[in-house]
Design an enzyme around this catalytic site. Sequence first.
Site, mmCIF file in Angstrom:
data_model
loop_
_atom_site.group_PDB
_atom_site.id
_atom_site.type_symbol
_atom_site.label_atom_id
_atom_site.label_comp_id
_atom_site.label_asym_id
_atom_site.label_seq_id
_atom_site.Cartn_x
_atom_site.Cartn_y
_atom_site.Cartn_z
ATOM 1 C CG HIS A 72 -2.284 -1.241 1.031
ATOM 2 N ND1 HIS A 72 -3.322 -0.253 0.789
ATOM 3 C CD2 HIS A 72 -1.629 -2.357 1.965
ATOM 4 C CE1 HIS A 72 -3.822 -1.990 0.710
ATOM 5 N NE2 HIS A 72 -2.691 -2.857 1.594
ATOM 6 C CG ASN A 145 -7.654 -4.520 1.391
ATOM 7 O OD1 ASN A 145 -7.378 -3.461 1.269
ATOM 8 N ND2 ASN A 145 -7.336 -5.586 1.345
ATOM 9 C CG HIS A 336 -2.636 -0.930 14.755
ATOM 10 N ND1 HIS A 336 -2.891 -2.894 14.326
ATOM 11 C CD2 HIS A 336 -1.470 -1.495 15.641
ATOM 12 C CE1 HIS A 336 -2.467 -3.410 15.123
ATOM 13 N NE2 HIS A 336 -1.400 -2.715 15.952
HETATM 14 FE FE1 HDD Z 1 -2.794 -4.816 5.445
HETATM 15 C C1 HDD Z 1 -1.185 -1.556 5.288
HETATM 16 C C2 HDD Z 1 -5.246 -3.676 4.435
HETATM 17 C C3 HDD Z 1 -3.872 -7.601 5.470
HETATM 18 C C4 HDD Z 1 0.333 -6.279 6.829
HETATM 19 N N1 HDD Z 1 -3.482 -2.813 4.991
HETATM 20 C C5 HDD Z 1 -2.252 -1.880 4.590
HETATM 21 C C6 HDD Z 1 -2.918 -0.783 3.798
HETATM 22 C C7 HDD Z 1 -4.658 -1.060 4.124
HETATM 23 C C8 HDD Z 1 -4.516 -2.792 4.651
HETATM 24 C C9 HDD Z 1 -5.524 -0.726 3.333
HETATM 25 C C10 HDD Z 1 -3.277 0.923 4.151
HETATM 26 C C11 HDD Z 1 -3.067 1.116 5.433
HETATM 27 C C12 HDD Z 1 -2.322 2.730 4.410
HETATM 28 O O1 HDD Z 1 -3.273 3.790 3.859
HETATM 29 O O2 HDD Z 1 -1.800 3.243 5.531
HETATM 30 N N2 HDD Z 1 -4.563 -5.474 5.334
HETATM 31 C C13 HDD Z 1 -5.406 -5.321 4.578
HETATM 32 C C14 HDD Z 1 -6.765 -5.730 4.880
HETATM 33 C C15 HDD Z 1 -6.211 -6.984 5.313
HETATM 34 C C16 HDD Z 1 -4.249 -7.041 4.895
HETATM 35 C C17 HDD Z 1 -7.808 -5.531 4.005
HETATM 36 C C18 HDD Z 1 -6.475 -8.154 5.290
HETATM 37 C C19 HDD Z 1 -7.549 -8.354 5.076
HETATM 38 N N3 HDD Z 1 -1.758 -6.122 5.809
HETATM 39 C C20 HDD Z 1 -2.595 -7.356 6.278
HETATM 40 C C21 HDD Z 1 -1.597 -9.000 6.486
HETATM 41 C C22 HDD Z 1 -0.284 -8.200 7.592
HETATM 42 C C23 HDD Z 1 -0.579 -6.818 7.154
HETATM 43 C C24 HDD Z 1 -2.581 -10.127 6.315
HETATM 44 C C25 HDD Z 1 0.717 -8.888 7.917
HETATM 45 C C26 HDD Z 1 0.348 -10.377 9.017
HETATM 46 N N4 HDD Z 1 -0.469 -3.517 5.808
HETATM 47 C C27 HDD Z 1 0.289 -4.699 6.384
HETATM 48 C C28 HDD Z 1 1.783 -3.938 6.635
HETATM 49 C C29 HDD Z 1 0.835 -3.067 6.051
HETATM 50 C C30 HDD Z 1 -0.383 -2.186 5.824
HETATM 51 C C31 HDD Z 1 2.840 -4.269 6.371
HETATM 52 C C32 HDD Z 1 2.140 -1.747 5.388
HETATM 53 C C33 HDD Z 1 1.949 -0.158 6.206
HETATM 54 C C34 HDD Z 1 1.218 0.013 6.642
HETATM 55 O O3 HDD Z 1 0.722 -2.238 7.518
HETATM 56 O O4 HDD Z 1 1.311 0.584 7.854
HETATM 57 O O5 HDD Z 1 1.351 -3.822 8.246
#
Ligand code: HDD
Length: 714
Positions: A72, A145, A336
């Site tokens: 993202h 999402n 978060h």
């Molecule tokens: Fe995630 C970012 C949504 C599964 C780990 N995620 C991130 C963002 C969105 C989502 C919208 C961007 C937020 C922003 O605009 O800053 N992610 C989802 C959805 C998931 C999902 C809807 C499943 C239903 N994500 C998911 C899993 C993991 C992560 C299973 C890790 C185990 N996601 C992250 C992250 C991010 C992230 C690496 C990258 C930047 C951040 O968090 O702040 O931690």
Amino acid sequence: MKNLQDEKQRDLSINKSDGTNKFLTTDQGVRINDDNNSLKVGERGPSLLEDFILREKITHFDHERIPERIVHARGSGAHGFFEVSNPIPELTKAGFLQEAGLRTPVFARFSTVAGSRGSTDLARDARGFAVKFYTQDGIYDLVANNIPVFFIQDASKFPDLVHAVKPEPHNEMPQAASAHDTFWDFISLMPESMHMIMWVMSDRAIPRSYRMMEGFGVHTFRLINEAGTSSFVKFHWKPKLGTHAVAWDEAQKISGKNPDFHREDLWEAIEKGNFPEWELGIQIIPAEDEHKYEFDLLDPTKIVPEELVPVTVVGRMVLNKNPDNFFAETEQIAFHPGHVVPGIDFSNDPLLQGRLFSYTDTQLSRLGSPNFHEIPINRSIAPVYNNQRDGHMRQEINVGRVSYHPNSLGGGCPYQAKISEGGFSSFNERVDSHKVRERSESFADHFGQAKLFFNSQTPTEKSHIVKALRFELGKVETTAIRIRMLGLLSQVDTQLAEKVAIGLGATVPTVLETPLNRGVSPENEIKGQQEPRIVESSVVSSDALSMLKNPTNSATIASRKVAIICAHGVSEAAVMNMKNALVKEDAVGLIIAPHLGSVLTDTEGAIAADFSFLTASSVLFDAVYIPHGLGFSTLMKNDDVMEFLSDAYKHCKVIGADGKATELILTAPFASKISKDDGGILLTNDVANETFAKDFIAAMGDHRFWEREINLYN
Ligand code: HDD
């Protein structure tokens, strides 16, 4: 009732800085007399280390970048508010959902998943839809999402999924694209991804605008009321403008013509007062219905069909203010799923449980300090008092000598809140089982809802899925991966698999692969995957899953852009008539001409060109109109005009012309393909036709005339 919108504005304004009518200074506040020359020994001599002004400026510059989000990274955001329409105190004690009319400030960030920060907005991808609510009880983040399911069932597979979709490690290609071997290698070995694959191969993955996307919380969450009773809940955002997409060929062209297409669209809509709006809806599943369905509520690859549990609207979100500074707000915002307030709680979905660890961890490396909550965009408007101390870039000046609890020297403060005083307490769920590393048997159906999704699509939407798969798998170099994918697709729908196979010049395998011939040894198989089974969905087709059948889709053309193609001699009356009619619908007509400057009109007036053919392209507009007047002969000779019209036709957009200008359409390369039933081609010889603009606008309300593709591709 206390609306919190103004409070957040005040909170942010403490940190705002505006240099208007101010002296230029160093970071230490010393006024700078010369910002253009470094300190040197003589005019041509070496620079001096003592030049603290130069050193400060360069050092700050050298450290300007922070790591981009791992996923993202590419996104855009805006401020706004959430307003309750239908309070739900019987379901939740969350303060921001208690009273009709109560407004809570929000910041929403939309994003693609795979691409880097500078990648195109129009990649085929899921879109992030993250909303931070600054509630009176603290921060609540709904990190959603635009697709209601996810690729994987367990967080432990997330790094694998992301490694597979990101550019390949040896050559860092391709950027912001899933059409490559490593992604499809992984997917072909993960049948649980098939439902999400259907969604990302559909037009949901190429939205027309962030403003025209649905949002889904994906996981089942819990709501808890004052009495401690819990219900399961799924969150939905429904866009006021309906859910719309562009064509895949169009998406690829937009990526070249304007990679900031979605960013610009969101920014401009807000600047012009066309505030994007969504309804927040919930599907409520009473606790006693936890095991009622053929799917597991904890499985993030499943939806709860709206036919089984309807969506109840609880409020609306309006985005009405662009950020002042992209970095400070959109880049530094830290979402978060674990930011919840009393009244909202987690389910045991193993994907969600893993996310609860990941997001704080990622902020530590991205924003660099456990004090990221103090960055203005992340700050709660509910007061924050605790014994967390120090760390990089601490802003708060905690007074007193006590930083521990319990204490007597500080009178025991800050003190714990009882539940009745708003203290958070987790849902008192009884969990009694063995420690295992296993998938629940109830997660083993990987195809039932993929079928439901595919069956719910219109023929146009199905054909787009087929073409998307032909494109994506066509870019895969390893034949075995393509064949494995055809095998999985055949479990969803045999016709789908066969059609994709034709495009690949391959045959659908008759034997479904076993772990061994998939190149995976049985002991390395994922538990629960050994015997994938198909549980037919009790709902056979659901209109809510189709964008074209979606009951919430709207015919409004508000904020849509129409290209009005002109050359010297154009009818001023025709141009103004169309422009005015569009303005009444909150849409806009923009003048495209062979060159910038003035276009002379038939009444010896002049109209300013908004774009030339170099700076505009059909893919950046929703419809095209060519007004009558002498200009048409100049346009007939212009290849750019023909390309413009051909693209508009190919992408199934509304095209209108009157008087002599109709000849441009009737002599275009696609003219012979135009069906007489094509409601998107509006031609009239009657230049005084009073209903023309009205008809044009009504046709735009249908958005696209996809039936045209039958003539184009068959
Ligand atoms: Fe995630 C970012 C949504 C599964 C780990 N995620 C991130 C963002 C969105 C989502 C919208 C961007 C937020 C922003 O605009 O800053 N992610 C989802 C959805 C998931 C999902 C809807 C499943 C239903 N994500 C998911 C899993 C993991 C992560 C299973 C890790 C185990 N996601 C992250 C992250 C991010 C992230 C690496 C990258 C930047 C951040 O968090 O702040 O931690």
